[in-house]
Design a protein around this motif. Structure first.
Motif, PDB file in Angstrom:
ATOM      1  N   ARG A 127      50.347  39.101  37.219  1.00  0.00           N
ATOM      2  CA  ARG A 127      51.095  39.579  36.054  1.00  0.00           C
ATOM      3  C   ARG A 127      50.457  39.086  34.753  1.00  0.00           C
ATOM      4  O   ARG A 127      50.541  39.751  33.721  1.00  0.00           O
ATOM      5  CB  ARG A 127      52.552  39.121  36.135  1.00  0.00           C
ATOM      6  CG  ARG A 127      53.375  39.843  37.197  1.00  0.00           C
ATOM      7  CD  ARG A 127      54.860  39.590  37.005  1.00  0.00           C
ATOM      8  NE  ARG A 127      55.202  38.189  37.200  1.00  0.00           N
ATOM      9  CZ  ARG A 127      55.547  37.656  38.369  1.00  0.00           C
ATOM     10  NH1 ARG A 127      55.585  38.423  39.461  1.00  0.00           N
ATOM     11  NH2 ARG A 127      55.859  36.379  38.452  1.00  0.00           N
ATOM     12  N   ASN A 128      49.791  37.942  34.830  1.00  0.00           N
ATOM     13  CA  ASN A 128      49.125  37.382  33.651  1.00  0.00           C
ATOM     14  C   ASN A 128      47.697  37.890  33.487  1.00  0.00           C
ATOM     15  O   ASN A 128      47.005  37.501  32.539  1.00  0.00           O
ATOM     16  CB  ASN A 128      49.119  35.860  33.721  1.00  0.00           C
ATOM     17  CG  ASN A 128      50.505  35.268  33.563  1.00  0.00           C
ATOM     18  OD1 ASN A 128      51.385  35.892  32.966  1.00  0.00           O
ATOM     19  ND2 ASN A 128      50.718  34.082  34.108  1.00  0.00           N
ATOM     20  N   GLY A 129      47.253  38.731  34.423  1.00  0.00           N
ATOM     21  CA  GLY A 129      45.939  39.354  34.275  1.00  0.00           C
ATOM     22  C   GLY A 129      44.762  38.523  34.751  1.00  0.00           C
ATOM     23  O   GLY A 129      43.670  38.617  34.187  1.00  0.00           O
ATOM     24  N   GLN A 130      44.946  37.748  35.816  1.00  0.00           N
ATOM     25  CA  GLN A 130      43.818  36.990  36.358  1.00  0.00           C
ATOM     26  C   GLN A 130      42.888  37.918  37.134  1.00  0.00           C
ATOM     27  O   GLN A 130      43.351  38.788  37.867  1.00  0.00           O
ATOM     28  CB  GLN A 130      44.317  35.876  37.284  1.00  0.00           C
ATOM     29  CG  GLN A 130      43.189  35.099  37.963  1.00  0.00           C
ATOM     30  CD  GLN A 130      43.703  33.893  38.705  1.00  0.00           C
ATOM     31  OE1 GLN A 130      44.420  33.067  38.139  1.00  0.00           O
ATOM     32  NE2 GLN A 130      43.337  33.767  39.975  1.00  0.00           N
ATOM     33  N   PRO A 131      41.567  37.750  37.012  1.00  0.00           N
ATOM     34  CA  PRO A 131      40.640  38.574  37.790  1.00  0.00           C
ATOM     35  C   PRO A 131      40.860  38.368  39.287  1.00  0.00           C
ATOM     36  O   PRO A 131      41.291  37.285  39.720  1.00  0.00           O
ATOM     37  CB  PRO A 131      39.260  38.055  37.365  1.00  0.00           C
ATOM     38  CG  PRO A 131      39.481  37.413  36.043  1.00  0.00           C
ATOM     39  CD  PRO A 131      40.852  36.817  36.108  1.00  0.00           C
ATOM     40  N   PHE A 132      40.573  39.392  40.065  1.00  0.00           N
ATOM     41  CA  PHE A 132      40.673  39.276  41.517  1.00  0.00           C
ATOM     42  C   PHE A 132      39.598  40.126  42.175  1.00  0.00           C
ATOM     43  O   PHE A 132      38.943  40.950  41.525  1.00  0.00           O
ATOM     44  CB  PHE A 132      42.071  39.689  42.016  1.00  0.00           C
ATOM     45  CG  PHE A 132      42.389  41.148  41.828  1.00  0.00           C
ATOM     46  CD1 PHE A 132      42.038  42.094  42.784  1.00  0.00           C
ATOM     47  CD2 PHE A 132      43.060  41.586  40.684  1.00  0.00           C
ATOM     48  CE1 PHE A 132      42.341  43.439  42.613  1.00  0.00           C
ATOM     49  CE2 PHE A 132      43.370  42.924  40.508  1.00  0.00           C
ATOM     50  CZ  PHE A 132      43.004  43.846  41.472  1.00  0.00           C
ATOM     51  N   SER A 133      39.429  39.920  43.474  1.00  0.00           N
ATOM     52  CA  SER A 133      38.434  40.684  44.238  1.00  0.00           C
ATOM     53  C   SER A 133      39.112  41.422  45.380  1.00  0.00           C
ATOM     54  O   SER A 133      40.164  41.012  45.870  1.00  0.00           O
ATOM     55  CB  SER A 133      37.358  39.747  44.804  1.00  0.00           C
ATOM     56  OG  SER A 133      37.941  38.828  45.714  1.00  0.00           O
ATOM     57  N   VAL A 134      38.494  42.543  45.783  1.00  0.00           N
ATOM     58  CA  VAL A 134      38.993  43.335  46.903  1.00  0.00           C
ATOM     59  C   VAL A 134      37.826  43.696  47.809  1.00  0.00           C
ATOM     60  O   VAL A 134      36.781  44.159  47.328  1.00  0.00           O
ATOM     61  CB  VAL A 134      39.666  44.642  46.431  1.00  0.00           C
ATOM     62  CG1 VAL A 134      40.267  45.389  47.626  1.00  0.00           C
ATOM     63  CG2 VAL A 134      40.729  44.378  45.393  1.00  0.00           C
ATOM     64  N   LEU A 135      37.984  43.453  49.094  1.00  0.00           N
ATOM     65  CA  LEU A 135      37.025  43.942  50.079  1.00  0.00           C
ATOM     66  C   LEU A 135      37.496  45.314  50.531  1.00  0.00           C
ATOM     67  O   LEU A 135      38.615  45.471  51.041  1.00  0.00           O
ATOM     68  CB  LEU A 135      36.939  43.004  51.280  1.00  0.00           C
ATOM     69  CG  LEU A 135      36.125  43.535  52.470  1.00  0.00           C
ATOM     70  CD1 LEU A 135      34.658  43.729  52.089  1.00  0.00           C
ATOM     71  CD2 LEU A 135      36.244  42.618  53.670  1.00  0.00           C
ATOM     72  N   LEU A 136      36.681  46.317  50.324  1.00  0.00           N
ATOM     73  CA  LEU A 136      36.998  47.694  50.666  1.00  0.00           C
ATOM     74  C   LEU A 136      36.239  48.038  51.941  1.00  0.00           C
ATOM     75  O   LEU A 136      35.012  48.085  51.951  1.00  0.00           O
ATOM     76  CB  LEU A 136      36.601  48.606  49.513  1.00  0.00           C
ATOM     77  CG  LEU A 136      37.090  48.130  48.141  1.00  0.00           C
ATOM     78  CD1 LEU A 136      36.428  48.893  47.015  1.00  0.00           C
ATOM     79  CD2 LEU A 136      38.597  48.231  48.051  1.00  0.00           C
ATOM     80  N   LEU A 137      36.982  48.249  53.003  1.00  0.00           N
ATOM     81  CA  LEU A 137      36.394  48.291  54.339  1.00  0.00           C
ATOM     82  C   LEU A 137      36.616  49.640  55.007  1.00  0.00           C
ATOM     83  O   LEU A 137      37.737  50.150  55.046  1.00  0.00           O
ATOM     84  CB  LEU A 137      37.031  47.175  55.173  1.00  0.00           C
ATOM     85  CG  LEU A 137      36.437  46.806  56.518  1.00  0.00           C
ATOM     86  CD1 LEU A 137      35.010  46.302  56.355  1.00  0.00           C
ATOM     87  CD2 LEU A 137      37.312  45.737  57.172  1.00  0.00           C
ATOM     88  N   PRO A 161      35.129  34.257  46.612  1.00  0.00           N
ATOM     89  CA  PRO A 161      36.324  34.394  47.453  1.00  0.00           C
ATOM     90  C   PRO A 161      36.797  35.846  47.466  1.00  0.00           C
ATOM     91  O   PRO A 161      36.690  36.546  46.459  1.00  0.00           O
ATOM     92  CB  PRO A 161      37.345  33.491  46.759  1.00  0.00           C
ATOM     93  CG  PRO A 161      36.918  33.495  45.320  1.00  0.00           C
ATOM     94  CD  PRO A 161      35.419  33.593  45.327  1.00  0.00           C
ATOM     95  N   ILE A 162      37.301  36.299  48.603  1.00  0.00           N
ATOM     96  CA  ILE A 162      37.895  37.633  48.712  1.00  0.00           C
ATOM     97  C   ILE A 162      39.403  37.476  48.640  1.00  0.00           C
ATOM     98  O   ILE A 162      40.015  36.823  49.483  1.00  0.00           O
ATOM     99  CB  ILE A 162      37.491  38.336  50.022  1.00  0.00           C
ATOM    100  CG1 ILE A 162      35.976  38.559  50.061  1.00  0.00           C
ATOM    101  CG2 ILE A 162      38.239  39.660  50.175  1.00  0.00           C
ATOM    102  CD1 ILE A 162      35.446  39.460  48.962  1.00  0.00           C
TER     103      ILE A 162
END
Length: 347
Positions: free
Chosen positions: A70-80, A153-154
């Motif tokens: 909600r605070n807009g922290q970056p994140f990663s996604v593994l698309l499989l 990190p994923i």
């Protein structure tokens, strides 16, 4: 033997690129669904429940909370993209990693070729192709391998079936593209020249969208041209998903996606992403693992096997870009800037 491997590689090419398009979509879909939440909350909650993966990795998420999203922290996604058939353990034929940074307002997307040569985690230097990791120990092992390989990190994963794109494009009533080439291409049943694409603006159904996105041989730009068409298909589909006519096709759209998608994203996390990160989909930066093809003898296979070996300097550069995009090391960017200044002065 090499000729046989090359022939097999060509046959699998359609599946690889089909899934690659689908995988890129999974990072966009949660963002688009947020717009519909106020109208179809109940249906969406049921949808989110259906697509939850049965096998969750306890440590997955690395401490990213709903509040952080909600605070807009970056994140990663593994698309499989997994090719699982009846009676077969399956292989992860397509892997893409997306990092999303709302402050920078963009997504960085890197595709890991299915034949990439890697060292298997937890072994004494055992080598294999990265698409084999799914057969060893499922999604958690794929995640561990990708984390080791890219040194990030994923946070989340999304796993999708290639048939989903055909169904989804048909569910939204087709997409509009503007082709700079006229060509014919085979369909998903491998019927030659079954799909005809004209030059200029046109409407495509699901099968035609696949054909448009996967063609390479008739494009003088090769893979670069195909990547451009893939991005066009993704963006056009995203536009349809958030358009007013989507409301009339809402249930068919969910029915098209649900059987083909699995994720560890919770519904409240998707809402947070939809509200805070939606603008990032307008700026997708594609990173490419350039390298060279090779053939390596694998004792387990009893033969030489085709592999893709990314250039070390390219891999290192991508690792750094993703780490910086996730804000894992705030000093990385300034360090790179200093290094660049020194090099410029030296010249």
């Amino acid at each position: 033997m090499r000729a046989q491997n090359k022939s097999s590689k060509k046959k699998k090419n359609w599946y690889v690129w089909t899934k690659r398009i689908l995988i890129a979509l999974t990072v966009l879909l949660p963002l688009g669904f947020g717009i519909l939440a106020g109208y179809y909350g109940h249906q969406l909650e049921s949808f989110f429940t259906e697509i939850q993966g049965e096998e969750q990795e306890p440590e997955l998420g690395h401490g990213v909370t709903d509040e952080m999203l909600r605070n807009g922290q970056p994140f990663s996604v593994l698309l499989l993209g997994v090719d699982e058939r009846e009676g077969d353990v399956g292989r992860a034929d397509t892997m893409m990693v997306a990092t999303v940074n709302p402050e920078q307002g963009n997504v960085k997307l890197v595709s890991i070729p299915r034949d990439t040569l890697i060292e298997l985690p937890g072994t004494n230097g055992q080598l294999d192709k990265i698409n084999a990791t799914y057969a060893y120990d499922g999604t958690p092992y794929v995640i561990e391998t990708v984390e080791d390989y890219l040194e990030i990190p994923i946070t989340f994963y999304a796993q999708i079936n290639f048939q989903g794109l055909v169904d989804l494009v048909d569910a939204v009533g087709g997409i509009t593209v503007d082709s700079d080439l006229a060509f014919k291409v085979q369909d998903s049943e491998e019927n030659s020249n079954a799909i005809e694409i004209k030059e200029g603006v046109q409407q495509l159904n699901g099968e035609e969208a696949l054909g448009y996105a996967r063609m390479r041989k008739e494009d003088p730009r090769g893979d670069w041209g195909r990547q451009e068409r893939q991005r066009e298909v993704i963006q056009s589909l995203m536009n349809e998903l958030i358009s007013l006519k989507t409301f009339a096709n809402f249930n068919p759209i969910l029915r098209a996606i649900a059987p083909n998608l699995e994720t560890n994203l919770q519904s409240n996390q998707m809402w947070a992403i939809a509200r805070k990160y939606r603008h990032t989909t307008q700026n997708i930066d594609t990173l490419t693992l350039d390298g060279a093809a090779d053939y390596i003898y694998f004792p387990a296979y009893g033969q030489e096997v085709y592999v893709w070996v990314p250039h070390e300097e390219v891999l290192t550069s991508i690792q750094t870009k993703l780490q910086t995009h996730l804000e894992l090391d705030e000093s990385t960017e300034s360090s790179e800037t200093t290094s660049s200044s020194v090099d410029t002065s030296a010249e």
